[in-house]
Design an enzyme around this catalytic site. Structure first.
Site, mmCIF file in Angstrom:
data_model
loop_
_atom_site.group_PDB
_atom_site.id
_atom_site.type_symbol
_atom_site.label_atom_id
_atom_site.label_comp_id
_atom_site.label_asym_id
_atom_site.label_seq_id
_atom_site.Cartn_x
_atom_site.Cartn_y
_atom_site.Cartn_z
ATOM 1 N N ARG A 229 30.654 91.096 32.431
ATOM 2 C CA ARG A 229 30.066 89.772 32.254
ATOM 3 C C ARG A 229 30.467 88.887 33.424
ATOM 4 O O ARG A 229 31.619 88.889 33.864
ATOM 5 C CB ARG A 229 30.521 89.132 30.938
ATOM 6 C CG ARG A 229 29.683 89.546 29.725
ATOM 7 C CD ARG A 229 28.282 88.965 29.814
ATOM 8 N NE ARG A 229 27.458 89.265 28.653
ATOM 9 C CZ ARG A 229 26.575 90.242 28.591
ATOM 10 N NH1 ARG A 229 26.446 91.078 29.612
ATOM 11 N NH2 ARG A 229 25.830 90.418 27.511
ATOM 12 N N GLU A 258 24.689 83.027 36.370
ATOM 13 C CA GLU A 258 23.468 83.435 35.680
ATOM 14 C C GLU A 258 23.160 82.507 34.507
ATOM 15 O O GLU A 258 24.055 81.973 33.864
ATOM 16 C CB GLU A 258 23.620 84.853 35.135
ATOM 17 C CG GLU A 258 23.682 85.937 36.171
ATOM 18 C CD GLU A 258 23.887 87.298 35.520
ATOM 19 O OE1 GLU A 258 22.908 87.858 35.006
ATOM 20 O OE2 GLU A 258 25.035 87.790 35.539
ATOM 21 N N HIS A 288 22.221 92.221 37.749
ATOM 22 C CA HIS A 288 22.467 92.505 36.332
ATOM 23 C C HIS A 288 21.598 93.666 35.850
ATOM 24 O O HIS A 288 20.880 93.569 34.842
ATOM 25 C CB HIS A 288 22.193 91.257 35.482
ATOM 26 C CG HIS A 288 22.933 91.263 34.172
ATOM 27 N ND1 HIS A 288 23.590 90.151 33.685
ATOM 28 C CD2 HIS A 288 23.125 92.238 33.246
ATOM 29 C CE1 HIS A 288 24.138 90.442 32.506
ATOM 30 N NE2 HIS A 288 23.855 91.706 32.225
ATOM 31 N N ILE A 289 21.688 94.779 36.554
ATOM 32 C CA ILE A 289 20.869 95.955 36.233
ATOM 33 C C ILE A 289 21.703 97.192 35.923
ATOM 34 O O ILE A 289 21.151 98.282 35.761
ATOM 35 C CB ILE A 289 19.890 96.273 37.382
ATOM 36 C CG1 ILE A 289 20.659 96.500 38.703
ATOM 37 C CG2 ILE A 289 18.845 95.179 37.526
ATOM 38 C CD1 ILE A 289 19.803 97.046 39.827
#
Length: 316
Positions: A229, A258, A288-289
């Site tokens: 995170r 984000e 974020h993949i």
């Protein structure tokens, strides 16, 4: 049961399987939050990704027989877990669905950092041919520390076993969790021994886990990987560590700045610490993949179906 999908499911398996099992599924991903609140008393369960905060207001809007929230994915930091527990609402998530994908992405980021793959690629595209300046470091010669040893940490350790590196792990929420792939150690030992550190933790209880004090406690310079995170890392403090030489490089799939939905980030408008990361030759940045793959999307769907049916009915 009557189940509402508040986000569009990326894989059709979940809706199809629930329907075949006799449940009714409505897709409400087009509704605004106020309209969702009005509709909730009609439903026994929700499937969500990250479009809406599942907060106290939303959980108070459900009917008296409401049973569960199914979170498609891993993080539950946008769900009021305490209030859900108070109301007797079960919260499911599906880390098992993407554990292999995240592990592979994590190891890929390590290899990119240690072998300067991103930097060398950019240099050649710009017309350069720099060999000596891009000499790599073998992963097998290093000690890798994993913070958190749940689904993601365990799968990462298994993949690292083939490289011959020493793998150690610290998980403050577990006991007796060491195995053939990773040695359980105290945080102090990990900070003393690790050359590479990879985060595999939830945000709950770990906001700004990586900060100045945490970085300064390491005995030697290290590389940092974060596929967990964004808000687990204080970006300003990370940059200070890179400027001082304590952090040799950083690979970040998740980012402090984000949006809650994780679907938007405008790099040009972000603060100075992120601009440093954009300009640094010692960073690898992805959007974020880490948990996204065709296999993972189906894995999340099957995991949630299994958990829902295990708790509220037999799989048919």
């Amino acid at each position: 049961m009557k189940i509402a999908f508040l986000d569009k499911a990326a894989h059709p398996y979940l809706k199809s399987a629930l329907t075949l099992a006799g449940h009714e599924v409505d897709e409400l991903d087009h509704l605004t939050r106020p309209d969702v609140l009005k509709s909730l008393p009609l439903y026994d369960g929700l499937m969500i990704r990250s479009r809406l905060n599942i907060d106290q207001e939303l959980l108070e809007a459900v009917g008296p027989d409401f049973k569960f929230v199914a979170r498609w994915g891993v993080g539950t930091d946008h769900i009021d877990l305490d209030f859900a527990k108070e109301k007797g609402i079960t919260v499911f998530n599906s880390p098992e669905g993407s554990k292999h994908t995240v592990a592979e992405h994590t190891v890929g980021m390590m290899l990119m950092l240690l072998n300067h793959l991103g930097r060398a690629d950019r240099q050649i595209r710009d017309g350069g041919w720099i060999r000596r300046g891009n000499v790599g470091t073998e992963l097998g010669s290093l000690t890798v520390g994993l913070i958190g040893y749940g689904n993601m940490g365990q799968m990462t350790a298994r993949r690292l076993s083939g490289f011959g590196c020493r793998v150690i792990t610290h998980d403050k929420f577990r006991e007796n969790y060491g195995d053939e792939y990773a040695e359980a150690v105290s945080l102090e030992e990990l900070q003393r021994e690790a050359d590479v550190v990879s985060l595999h933790i939830f945000l709950e209880g770990n906001h700004y886990y990586v900060n100045n004090d945490w970085i300064d406690a390491f005995a030697k310079p290290f590389y940092l990987i974060n596929t967990a995170r964004g808000l687990a890392v204080n970006t300003e403090h990370l940059v200070a560590g890179m400027e001082s030489g304590k952090v040799l490089g950083a690979a970040l799939d998740v980012h402090e700045y984000e949006e809650m939905s994780f679907v938007h980030l405008d790099p040009t408008q972000l603060p100075a610490p992120f601009q440093y990361l954009r300009d640094s030759e010692n960073t690898v940045l992805t959007p974020h993949i880490a948990g996204w793959s065709a296999e993972a999307e189906e894995g999340h769907a099957k995991t949630l179906f299994g958990k829902i049916m295990s708790a509220f009915g037999s799989v048919t």
